[in-house]
Design a protein around this motif. Structure first.
Motif, PDB file in Angstrom:
ATOM      1  N   ASP A  36       0.834  -1.202   0.000  1.00 36.39           N
ATOM      2  CA  ASP A  36       0.000   0.000   0.000  1.00 36.39           C
ATOM      3  C   ASP A  36       0.868   1.252   0.000  1.00 36.39           C
ATOM      4  OD1 ASP A  36      -1.975   1.885   0.260  1.00 36.39           O
ATOM      5  OD2 ASP A  36      -2.891   1.022   2.032  1.00 36.39           O
ATOM      6  N   ASN A  37       1.849   1.307   0.888  1.00 38.27           N
ATOM      7  CA  ASN A  37       2.667   2.513   0.971  1.00 38.27           C
ATOM      8  C   ASN A  37       3.685   2.609  -0.167  1.00 38.27           C
ATOM      9  OD1 ASN A  37       1.487   3.976   2.966  1.00 38.27           O
ATOM     10  ND2 ASN A  37       2.836   3.296   4.603  1.00 38.27           N
ATOM     11  N   ALA A  38       4.048   1.474  -0.768  1.00 39.87           N
ATOM     12  CA  ALA A  38       4.876   1.535  -1.979  1.00 39.87           C
ATOM     13  C   ALA A  38       4.108   2.242  -3.090  1.00 39.87           C
ATOM     14  CB  ALA A  38       5.278   0.128  -2.412  1.00 39.87           C
ATOM     15  N   LYS A  39       2.832   1.920  -3.196  1.00 47.44           N
ATOM     16  CA  LYS A  39       1.970   2.611  -4.161  1.00 47.44           C
ATOM     17  C   LYS A  39       1.901   4.102  -3.836  1.00 47.44           C
ATOM     18  CE  LYS A  39      -2.224   2.948  -3.286  1.00 47.44           C
ATOM     19  NZ  LYS A  39      -3.611   2.708  -2.858  1.00 47.44           N
ATOM     20  N   LYS A  40       1.732   4.430  -2.541  1.00 52.61           N
ATOM     21  CA  LYS A  40       1.662   5.839  -2.132  1.00 52.61           C
ATOM     22  C   LYS A  40       2.983   6.561  -2.443  1.00 52.61           C
ATOM     23  CE  LYS A  40      -2.351   6.565   0.168  1.00 52.61           C
ATOM     24  NZ  LYS A  40      -3.085   5.367  -0.184  1.00 52.61           N
ATOM     25  N   TYR A  41       4.098   5.872  -2.244  1.00 53.66           N
ATOM     26  CA  TYR A  41       5.405   6.461  -2.519  1.00 53.66           C
ATOM     27  C   TYR A  41       5.539   6.813  -4.002  1.00 53.66           C
ATOM     28  CZ  TYR A  41      10.524   6.898  -2.706  1.00 53.66           C
ATOM     29  OH  TYR A  41      11.808   7.343  -2.903  1.00 53.66           O
ATOM     30  N   ILE A  42       5.060   5.941  -4.857  1.00 56.63           N
ATOM     31  CA  ILE A  42       5.091   6.210  -6.308  1.00 56.63           C
ATOM     32  C   ILE A  42       4.164   7.365  -6.651  1.00 56.63           C
ATOM     33  CG2 ILE A  42       4.517   5.224  -8.572  1.00 56.63           C
ATOM     34  CD1 ILE A  42       5.395   2.484  -7.348  1.00 56.63           C
ATOM     35  N   GLU A  43       3.017   7.422  -5.990  1.00 53.18           N
ATOM     36  CA  GLU A  43       2.054   8.485  -6.265  1.00 53.18           C
ATOM     37  C   GLU A  43       2.565   9.867  -5.853  1.00 53.18           C
ATOM     38  OE1 GLU A  43      -2.104   5.872  -5.941  1.00 53.18           O
ATOM     39  OE2 GLU A  43      -1.426   7.075  -4.232  1.00 53.18           O
ATOM     40  N   LEU A  44       3.599   9.901  -5.011  1.00 48.13           N
ATOM     41  CA  LEU A  44       4.206  11.183  -4.640  1.00 48.13           C
ATOM     42  C   LEU A  44       5.064  11.764  -5.768  1.00 48.13           C
ATOM     43  CD1 LEU A  44       5.289  10.374  -0.959  1.00 48.13           C
ATOM     44  CD2 LEU A  44       3.411  11.852  -1.695  1.00 48.13           C
ATOM     45  N   GLY A  45       5.206  10.992  -6.864  1.00 46.28           N
ATOM     46  CA  GLY A  45       5.975  11.470  -8.007  1.00 46.28           C
ATOM     47  C   GLY A  45       7.224  10.663  -8.297  1.00 46.28           C
ATOM     48  N   ASN A  46       7.462   9.611  -7.525  1.00 45.85           N
ATOM     49  CA  ASN A  46       8.645   8.778  -7.732  1.00 45.85           C
ATOM     50  C   ASN A  46       8.386   7.716  -8.808  1.00 45.85           C
ATOM     51  OD1 ASN A  46      10.334   9.814  -5.392  1.00 45.85           O
ATOM     52  ND2 ASN A  46       8.483   9.175  -4.313  1.00 45.85           N
ATOM     53  N   PHE A  47       9.429   7.399  -9.562  1.00 49.66           N
ATOM     54  CA  PHE A  47       9.372   6.340 -10.585  1.00 49.66           C
ATOM     55  C   PHE A  47       8.248   6.557 -11.607  1.00 49.66           C
ATOM     56  CE2 PHE A  47      10.822   3.811  -6.708  1.00 49.66           C
ATOM     57  CZ  PHE A  47      12.170   4.079  -6.948  1.00 49.66           C
ATOM     58  N   GLY A  48       7.967   7.797 -11.923  1.00 44.38           N
ATOM     59  CA  GLY A  48       6.963   8.087 -12.947  1.00 44.38           C
ATOM     60  C   GLY A  48       5.655   8.609 -12.404  1.00 44.38           C
ATOM     61  N   GLY A  49       5.401   8.410 -11.129  1.00 42.14           N
ATOM     62  CA  GLY A  49       4.190   8.954 -10.516  1.00 42.14           C
ATOM     63  C   GLY A  49       2.913   8.276 -10.944  1.00 42.14           C
ATOM     64  N   LYS A  50       1.785   8.951 -10.653  1.00 44.77           N
ATOM     65  CA  LYS A  50       0.470   8.395 -10.963  1.00 44.77           C
ATOM     66  C   LYS A  50       0.295   8.178 -12.464  1.00 44.77           C
ATOM     67  CE  LYS A  50      -2.046  10.436  -7.043  1.00 44.77           C
ATOM     68  NZ  LYS A  50      -3.190  11.299  -6.638  1.00 44.77           N
ATOM     69  N   GLY A  51      -0.331   7.052 -12.797  1.00 43.98           N
ATOM     70  CA  GLY A  51      -0.630   6.758 -14.195  1.00 43.98           C
ATOM     71  C   GLY A  51       0.480   6.065 -14.950  1.00 43.98           C
ATOM     72  N   SER A  52       1.681   5.995 -14.388  1.00 39.36           N
ATOM     73  CA  SER A  52       2.803   5.331 -15.060  1.00 39.36           C
ATOM     74  C   SER A  52       2.650   3.814 -14.974  1.00 39.36           C
ATOM     75  CB  SER A  52       4.121   5.751 -14.414  1.00 39.36           C
ATOM     76  OG  SER A  52       4.179   5.290 -13.071  1.00 39.36           O
ATOM     77  N   ASP A  53       3.446   3.101 -15.768  1.00 38.07           N
ATOM     78  CA  ASP A  53       3.417   1.636 -15.714  1.00 38.07           C
ATOM     79  C   ASP A  53       3.842   1.125 -14.337  1.00 38.07           C
ATOM     80  OD1 ASP A  53       2.547   1.458 -18.312  1.00 38.07           O
ATOM     81  OD2 ASP A  53       4.550   1.128 -19.166  1.00 38.07           O
ATOM     82  N   THR A  54       4.802   1.838 -13.732  1.00 38.52           N
ATOM     83  CA  THR A  54       5.238   1.461 -12.378  1.00 38.52           C
ATOM     84  C   THR A  54       4.089   1.597 -11.393  1.00 38.52           C
ATOM     85  OG1 THR A  54       7.470   2.241 -12.883  1.00 38.52           O
ATOM     86  CG2 THR A  54       6.926   1.933 -10.566  1.00 38.52           C
ATOM     87  N   HIS A  55       3.330   2.673 -11.541  1.00 38.61           N
ATOM     88  CA  HIS A  55       2.185   2.888 -10.653  1.00 38.61           C
ATOM     89  C   HIS A  55       1.139   1.799 -10.849  1.00 38.61           C
ATOM     90  CE1 HIS A  55      -1.666   5.112  -9.528  1.00 38.61           C
ATOM     91  NE2 HIS A  55      -1.007   4.977  -8.392  1.00 38.61           N
ATOM     92  N   LYS A  56       0.863   1.436 -12.088  1.00 38.28           N
ATOM     93  CA  LYS A  56      -0.133   0.389 -12.355  1.00 38.28           C
ATOM     94  C   LYS A  56       0.300  -0.944 -11.748  1.00 38.28           C
ATOM     95  CE  LYS A  56      -1.926   2.483 -16.599  1.00 38.28           C
ATOM     96  NZ  LYS A  56      -2.016   2.381 -18.080  1.00 38.28           N
ATOM     97  N   ALA A  57       1.583  -1.232 -11.820  1.00 41.86           N
ATOM     98  CA  ALA A  57       2.095  -2.469 -11.210  1.00 41.86           C
ATOM     99  C   ALA A  57       1.927  -2.422  -9.695  1.00 41.86           C
ATOM    100  CB  ALA A  57       3.563  -2.660 -11.572  1.00 41.86           C
TER     101      ALA A  57
END
Length: 665
Positions: free
Chosen positions: A599-620
């Protein structure tokens, strides 16, 4: 004299906690509630939560009635009365907390316009209502029943009643919240690419309702029963040492309640706007006051007993230390600031598969330190005061429940606040505040789950000792086939139980996904924002499915120990209890930590890391979070209740099981 002072102390502390809860509730409700649109959304969440809880209690009423009759006939009327009191107290603890939670959410969203400090203050006050009500009801319940009956045995029924409601609250609320959450994420985030809590998503209200019935009402019932059964178990173990030892756990629990009230006053955010340190200030203040009061009490009231006051105080220190250590360990494994969660987020760069593998590994690793802490606590407390010392350490640990649950219940309130901010179209700066609160809320919910699991293990160990004393067993022979049978079935039970819950979430989520897809397909203009989603349909699906799925896991938990005990005897049932405690502890730690890390890995990505929201990393990462949802919020937390229901029902019916083994029945 000691006896009456302890009962009176518990009553006074309980009343103080309830009065403080009422004051905090008044403060929350008096806070500004925002615009008409915000209040409309909040009312929809409130209505959904009330509808679920009402239907859940109606569903449970026939089960409670049958068990009440069985206990009255098979064990005794006093135990049956205490059982009913436990049911009502546990249900009330969850209900009170949820009522404030569903009213506090919109007020936190409104307060977020003024910044993090203002929003945190309202959210924590709302969460503290649950914590204070829980401890207040528990103290008054145990003290008043002990005073009325004048003996401890009926109190086992009180613990069983609390455990039963906890089991069903965790199972029903957990299935509800994760079915809605998974369904909303899979269609909204993954398929449609719309934000979390987007008003176009038909499952968004059900998702927000689920936060309250699962994380607030469910957790409150869970820790309430941990609190009362651990205190009762310690009192039972103290019975063989003398009346003075019976009173000490009740007094320590009362001092913990008072400490929680004092400690809550220290929760305040600094100039750096860091949220977690604010909670640590309150937790450390609570621990310090608790230790100071316990020292004063033990050095003055525990004089002349067969165990020295210094040894008893050492076990209290151990219980408090276990709380703080479990809190910090779980935070390390689940917070976005630390390496484990960032490793899980990094793994999402190569897809959902590696993200899931990494999250599972983190969960498995995260069993080691908590188990070592618990093992160390058992060893040192046993050296200090024998088995009674282990039970007293557990009681001291659970005496901090008011502050721990205040920190936990803050989580669903801020999660709902973010949803209301998104759905009512508040400015981005408001959502940034609620997102920051929610991210910490995910961590606090994880840390309190670690506390609840550790408390369940230590509390169950105390219950296990009480059961062994009740059936007159001093040794469990692993060369005895009956004991081995019980051990293996007990070790298997948490896995089978978890399977039922996860399959239930999967079936309910499937229905939610199909319904959300149908609405996007059939309601004109829904995706464009001109059509209106039918939120009530998803709320109804989650409610009906969750309540339909209650029966099998509940029967499994209640009937298995009775069947093993009556068919194979008291020693076999002892083996089953040992197996449930050991495997349930490990599985619960692994599932809740993995889920929170995803859950928090997803939140960390949503903060703009590794492409942020909507990126392939976020979808994974969303896929990983979806896998983790039923682990951390349904199956994992429900294992706490399973462990204690199995132990309490064994203790309640210990006399019948012994009689059957001696062919008296």
């Amino acid at each position: 004299m000691v006896e009456m002072q302890s009962v009176l102390l518990a009553m006074v502390a309980g009343i103080l906690a309830l009065l403080y809860a009422a004051y905090l509730s008044y403060r929350v409700v008096r806070s500004p509630a925002g615009s008409a649109k915000m209040q409309e959304i909040s009312r929809a969440i409130q209505e959904g939560a009330n509808a679920f809880l009402t239907r859940q209690y109606k569903t449970l009423a026939p089960i409670v009635a049958v068990l009440l009759l069985v206990i009255a006939v098979g064990v005794g009327v006093d135990t049956a009365i205490a059982f009913l009191a436990g049911v009502l107290s546990s249900a009330l603890a969850g209900y009170v907390g949820m009522q404030v939670s569903v009213r506090g959410n919109v007020r936190v969203a409104e307060a977020a316009k003024g910044g993090i400090a203002q929003a945190l203050s309202v959210a924590f006050k709302g969460g503290a209502v649950t914590g204070m009500a829980l401890v207040g009801l528990g103290l008054i319940g145990v003290a008043s029943l002990y005073y009325v009956f004048g003996t401890l045995m009926p109190l086992i029924g009180y613990g069983f009643g609390a455990s039963l409601i906890s089991l069903f609250a965790r199972v029903g609320g957990g299935i509800y919240t994760k079915a809605a959450d998974v369904g909303a994420d899979l269609v909204g985030k993954v398929e449609k690419g719309i934000p979390e809590d987007d008003p176009r998503n038909p499952a968004v209200i059900a998702d927000n309702v689920g936060d309250n019935v699962g994380d607030c009402a469910g957790m409150a019932a869970d820790v309430f029963e941990s609190f009362v059964v651990t205190v009762i178990a310690a009192m039972l173990i103290g019975l063989s040492l003398g009346s003075g030892f019976v009173q000490i756990p009740l007094a320590i629990a009362a001092l913990g309640g008072i400490s929680g009230v004092v400690g809550s006053l220290f929760v305040s955010i600094g100039r750096d706007n860091r949220i977690m340190p604010a909670f640590y200030k309150g937790l450390l203040a609570t621990a310090f006051v608790m230790l100071a009061l316990s020292y004063i009490y033990l050095t003055n009231m525990a004089v002349g007993l067969s165990i020295a006051p210094a040894s008893l105080f050492a076990t209290v220190i151990i219980g408090v230390a276990v709380t703080l250590l479990l809190f910090m360990i779980t935070e390390y494994y689940t917070a976005t600031e630390h390496k484990p969660v960032r490793d899980v987020a990094t793994a999402a760069k190569t897809g959902a598969g590696t993200n899931i593998i990494s999250g599972l590994a983190v969960g498995m690793e995260a069993t080691a330190l908590p188990v070592l802490v618990i093992v160390g606590a058992i060893l040192v407390s046993y050296m200090a005061a024998g088995l009674y010392g282990v039970a007293l350490a557990a009681a001291a640990m659970l005496s901090l429940s008011a502050m721990i649950i205040a920190i936990d219940s803050y989580g669903p309130i801020t999660d709902n606040a973010g949803g209301i901010a998104e759905m009512s179209g508040l400015p981005d700066k408001v959502r940034k505040v609620t997102d920051a609160l929610d991210a910490v809320g995910n961590t606090t919910k994880a840390t309190t789950k670690g506390y609840a699991i550790g408390g369940a293990a230590l509390g169950a160990l105390a219950l296990f000792v009480a059961y062994a004393e009740a059936v007159h067993l001093t040794v469990f022979n692993l060369l005895d086939p009956a004991v081995v049978i019980g051990l293996f079935i007990g070790a298997m039970l948490p896995f089978l139980f978890s399977s039922f819950l996860m399959l239930a979430v999967g079936r309910a989520a499937f229905q939610i996904v199909e319904e959300v897809r149908r609405q996007f397909r059939e309601i004109k203009g829904l995706m464009e924002g001109t059509g209106r989603a039918d939120y009530a349909k998803c709320v109804d699906i989650s409610t009906a499915t969750a309540l339909r799925e209650l029966a099998v896991p509940g029967l499994l938990a209640v009937l298995t120990p009775l069947v093993i005990g009556l068919v194979f005897g008291p020693a076999a049932l002892g083996g089953l209890l040992a197996g449930v405690i050991a495997s349930g502890l490990m599985l619960a730690l692994m599932m809740t930590t993995s889920g929170a890390a995803w859950d928090n890995a997803k939140k960390y990505i949503e903060l703009g890391n590794f492409g942020g929201k909507g990126s392939d990393t976020h979808k994974a990462a969303v896929v990983g979070d979806t896998v983790g949802d039923p682990l951390k919020d349904t199956a994992g937390p429900a294992l706490n209740a399973l462990i204690k229901v199995v132990n309490t029902i064994s203790l309640v019916f210990a006399g019948l099981i012994v009689a059957k083994s001696l062919n008296i029945l």
